[in-house]
Scaffold this motif. Sequence first.
Motif, PDB file in Angstrom:
ATOM      1  N   ILE A 238       0.862  -1.182   0.000  1.00 29.93           N
ATOM      2  CA  ILE A 238       0.000   0.000   0.000  1.00 29.93           C
ATOM      3  C   ILE A 238       0.900   1.234   0.000  1.00 29.93           C
ATOM      4  O   ILE A 238       1.524   1.567   1.009  1.00 29.93           O
ATOM      5  CB  ILE A 238      -0.939   0.028   1.226  1.00 29.93           C
ATOM      6  N   ALA A 239       0.983   1.901  -1.132  1.00 32.67           N
ATOM      7  CA  ALA A 239       1.854   3.075  -1.274  1.00 32.67           C
ATOM      8  C   ALA A 239       1.175   4.309  -0.678  1.00 32.67           C
ATOM      9  O   ALA A 239      -0.048   4.342  -0.519  1.00 32.67           O
ATOM     10  CB  ALA A 239       2.170   3.315  -2.742  1.00 32.67           C
ATOM     11  N   PRO A 240       1.939   5.331  -0.340  1.00 35.35           N
ATOM     12  CA  PRO A 240       1.324   6.566   0.162  1.00 35.35           C
ATOM     13  C   PRO A 240       0.480   7.243  -0.908  1.00 35.35           C
ATOM     14  O   PRO A 240       0.741   7.103  -2.104  1.00 35.35           O
ATOM     15  CB  PRO A 240       2.529   7.428   0.556  1.00 35.35           C
ATOM     16  N   GLN A 241      -0.526   7.987  -0.449  1.00 31.70           N
ATOM     17  CA  GLN A 241      -1.373   8.746  -1.379  1.00 31.70           C
ATOM     18  C   GLN A 241      -0.786  10.122  -1.675  1.00 31.70           C
ATOM     19  O   GLN A 241      -1.174  10.764  -2.652  1.00 31.70           O
ATOM     20  CB  GLN A 241      -2.775   8.888  -0.798  1.00 31.70           C
ATOM     21  N   ALA A 242       0.119  10.587  -0.836  1.00 33.34           N
ATOM     22  CA  ALA A 242       0.804  11.862  -1.048  1.00 33.34           C
ATOM     23  C   ALA A 242       2.073  11.851  -0.216  1.00 33.34           C
ATOM     24  O   ALA A 242       2.164  11.134   0.788  1.00 33.34           O
ATOM     25  CB  ALA A 242      -0.090  13.037  -0.659  1.00 33.34           C
ATOM     26  N   ILE A 243       3.060  12.622  -0.647  1.00 34.59           N
ATOM     27  CA  ILE A 243       4.340  12.716   0.066  1.00 34.59           C
ATOM     28  C   ILE A 243       4.647  14.190   0.308  1.00 34.59           C
ATOM     29  O   ILE A 243       4.546  15.018  -0.608  1.00 34.59           O
ATOM     30  CB  ILE A 243       5.478  12.072  -0.744  1.00 34.59           C
ATOM     31  N   ILE A 244       5.028  14.511   1.533  1.00 32.93           N
ATOM     32  CA  ILE A 244       5.407  15.872   1.908  1.00 32.93           C
ATOM     33  C   ILE A 244       6.865  15.839   2.359  1.00 32.93           C
ATOM     34  O   ILE A 244       7.249  14.981   3.167  1.00 32.93           O
ATOM     35  CB  ILE A 244       4.504  16.413   3.035  1.00 32.93           C
ATOM     36  N   THR A 245       7.685  16.733   1.836  1.00 31.57           N
ATOM     37  CA  THR A 245       9.101  16.784   2.203  1.00 31.57           C
ATOM     38  C   THR A 245       9.431  18.131   2.826  1.00 31.57           C
ATOM     39  O   THR A 245       8.819  19.144   2.503  1.00 31.57           O
ATOM     40  CB  THR A 245      10.002  16.551   0.983  1.00 31.57           C
ATOM     41  N   GLN A 259       9.063   9.925 -10.678  1.00 31.96           N
ATOM     42  CA  GLN A 259       9.098  10.015 -12.134  1.00 31.96           C
ATOM     43  C   GLN A 259       9.500   8.679 -12.753  1.00 31.96           C
ATOM     44  O   GLN A 259       8.912   8.237 -13.747  1.00 31.96           O
ATOM     45  CB  GLN A 259      10.057  11.123 -12.568  1.00 31.96           C
ATOM     46  N   GLN A 260      10.486   8.018 -12.174  1.00 34.50           N
ATOM     47  CA  GLN A 260      10.932   6.727 -12.706  1.00 34.50           C
ATOM     48  C   GLN A 260       9.837   5.671 -12.608  1.00 34.50           C
ATOM     49  O   GLN A 260       9.771   4.758 -13.437  1.00 34.50           O
ATOM     50  CB  GLN A 260      12.184   6.267 -11.962  1.00 34.50           C
ATOM     51  N   ALA A 261       8.982   5.812 -11.585  1.00 33.04           N
ATOM     52  CA  ALA A 261       7.882   4.855 -11.406  1.00 33.04           C
ATOM     53  C   ALA A 261       6.622   5.289 -12.135  1.00 33.04           C
ATOM     54  O   ALA A 261       5.573   4.652 -11.981  1.00 33.04           O
ATOM     55  CB  ALA A 261       7.591   4.689  -9.919  1.00 33.04           C
ATOM     56  N   ASP A 262       6.716   6.361 -12.912  1.00 31.31           N
ATOM     57  CA  ASP A 262       5.563   6.907 -13.631  1.00 31.31           C
ATOM     58  C   ASP A 262       4.443   7.303 -12.668  1.00 31.31           C
ATOM     59  O   ASP A 262       3.266   7.118 -12.950  1.00 31.31           O
ATOM     60  CB  ASP A 262       5.036   5.900 -14.655  1.00 31.31           C
ATOM     61  N   ARG A 263       4.880   7.892 -11.508  1.00 29.91           N
ATOM     62  CA  ARG A 263       3.900   8.308 -10.511  1.00 29.91           C
ATOM     63  C   ARG A 263       3.998   9.807 -10.196  1.00 29.91           C
ATOM     64  O   ARG A 263       3.406  10.265  -9.229  1.00 29.91           O
ATOM     65  CB  ARG A 263       4.099   7.516  -9.195  1.00 29.91           C
ATOM     66  N   LEU A 264       4.739  10.557 -10.993  1.00 30.83           N
ATOM     67  CA  LEU A 264       4.879  11.993 -10.728  1.00 30.83           C
ATOM     68  C   LEU A 264       3.789  12.801 -11.412  1.00 30.83           C
ATOM     69  O   LEU A 264       3.405  13.878 -10.951  1.00 30.83           O
ATOM     70  CB  LEU A 264       6.263  12.482 -11.180  1.00 30.83           C
ATOM     71  N   SER A 265       3.285  12.310 -12.533  1.00 28.17           N
ATOM     72  CA  SER A 265       2.218  12.995 -13.249  1.00 28.17           C
ATOM     73  C   SER A 265       1.301  11.953 -13.872  1.00 28.17           C
ATOM     74  O   SER A 265       1.596  10.760 -13.870  1.00 28.17           O
ATOM     75  CB  SER A 265       2.792  13.914 -14.335  1.00 28.17           C
ATOM     76  N   ILE A 270       1.198  10.472  -7.602  1.00 26.76           N
ATOM     77  CA  ILE A 270       1.156  10.665  -6.153  1.00 26.76           C
ATOM     78  C   ILE A 270       1.557  12.112  -5.899  1.00 26.76           C
ATOM     79  O   ILE A 270       2.692  12.505  -6.201  1.00 26.76           O
ATOM     80  CB  ILE A 270       2.127   9.714  -5.433  1.00 26.76           C
ATOM     81  N   PRO A 271       0.661  12.950  -5.380  1.00 23.88           N
ATOM     82  CA  PRO A 271       0.998  14.362  -5.156  1.00 23.88           C
ATOM     83  C   PRO A 271       2.241  14.509  -4.267  1.00 23.88           C
ATOM     84  O   PRO A 271       2.368  13.822  -3.244  1.00 23.88           O
ATOM     85  CB  PRO A 271      -0.248  14.916  -4.465  1.00 23.88           C
ATOM     86  N   LEU A 272       3.144  15.385  -4.670  1.00 24.69           N
ATOM     87  CA  LEU A 272       4.380  15.644  -3.930  1.00 24.69           C
ATOM     88  C   LEU A 272       4.402  17.112  -3.519  1.00 24.69           C
ATOM     89  O   LEU A 272       4.179  17.999  -4.344  1.00 24.69           O
ATOM     90  CB  LEU A 272       5.591  15.325  -4.808  1.00 24.69           C
ATOM     91  N   TYR A 273       4.680  17.357  -2.236  1.00 26.73           N
ATOM     92  CA  TYR A 273       4.758  18.710  -1.696  1.00 26.73           C
ATOM     93  C   TYR A 273       6.191  18.920  -1.197  1.00 26.73           C
ATOM     94  O   TYR A 273       6.681  18.161  -0.350  1.00 26.73           O
ATOM     95  CB  TYR A 273       3.776  18.896  -0.538  1.00 26.73           C
TER      96      TYR A 273
END
Length: 334
Positions: A238-245, A259-265, A270-273
């Motif tokens: 179960i991957a995260p639904q969003a990541i905050i850094t 991006q490599q996992a095709d999850r950046l767009s 997965i929304p990244l903050y």
Amino acid sequence: MSLKAIAAALGLSVTTVSRALNGYDDVAAATRKRIEEEATSRGYRPNDAARRLKTGRANAVGLVFPVSTASLNDSYYSEMLLTLDQRLAQHDIDLMILPDKPQDKHRTLMRLLRSGALDALILTHTQPHDIRLQRLQQKGYRFLTLGRSQLPQPYAWFDYDNHAGTLLAAEHCLQQGLTRLAYLGGNEPCTYILDRRHGFIDALTQHQPPIAPTMLAALPMTRRAGYQQTQRWLAQDIAPQAIITDCAPLGEGAAIALQQADRLSGARAIPLYVYDGLPHDSIIDQPVNAILQLSQQRIGERVAEMVLQLLEGAPLDELQTLWQPMLRLTSDAQ
């Protein structure tokens, strides 16, 4: 080039020339202008040692930067430092970068202060209980901090509401129905790192119903660490639904992994903050959500203003600036 030569060329006394060049207000404006123009044309610069004896000022401010943290080549600091240096130079004040070496228990720093070579210090990467600041306050040295600490007496500080920034990002995720949130944060004991982590945790625990933060990482603030941790999260069932850094290097590492996992767009994104946004030279050209503060140029200007006020003896409880962050979503990114 001596004061005598300037005085002889203008037919004035050495005392008048000296007082004009040292900023005394008992010299007529027209005379002061003639003296300054003559001094400039001759390439005259005052003797620093003599000026220190007369004014009691070294006309130098030190900025203390821990050698164990990110490089000063980081554009986040370089733009702010450039502006700060330029603004202080307009008042003939030099900015000196001082490496802070905790292993020598700050002896080098205290020895430099005792030498009288500095008028004040600017300290970065403050901690909640910062022995450096406690010693400076006990000794009566003038200082301003970038970040806050717990001290018995008022002191000059500039800071952001770091707690509010990550709280804002996490609350935005929760409003979108995203409850499985991951947090990538630094592992250093600096106040701003702790405040950003607490902002994220508070958003989850204050939510109704409360959410237990389960994906929390405290890592070196590097791209590699952000990249590897994000890969580990993506590999879970179960991957995260969003990541905050909490910083740009960790954020860029996370962005590369996504991006490599095709999850950046796209539909599986997965929304990244990222606090402060991605670095200016990032290899990622896809916009991400950013927790933004004012530009580093504006920060450098404000810190310079506060340093000048500190040197003029302004009350310390009036030299405290807290700026609020804002959230820039990918739909607003340029």
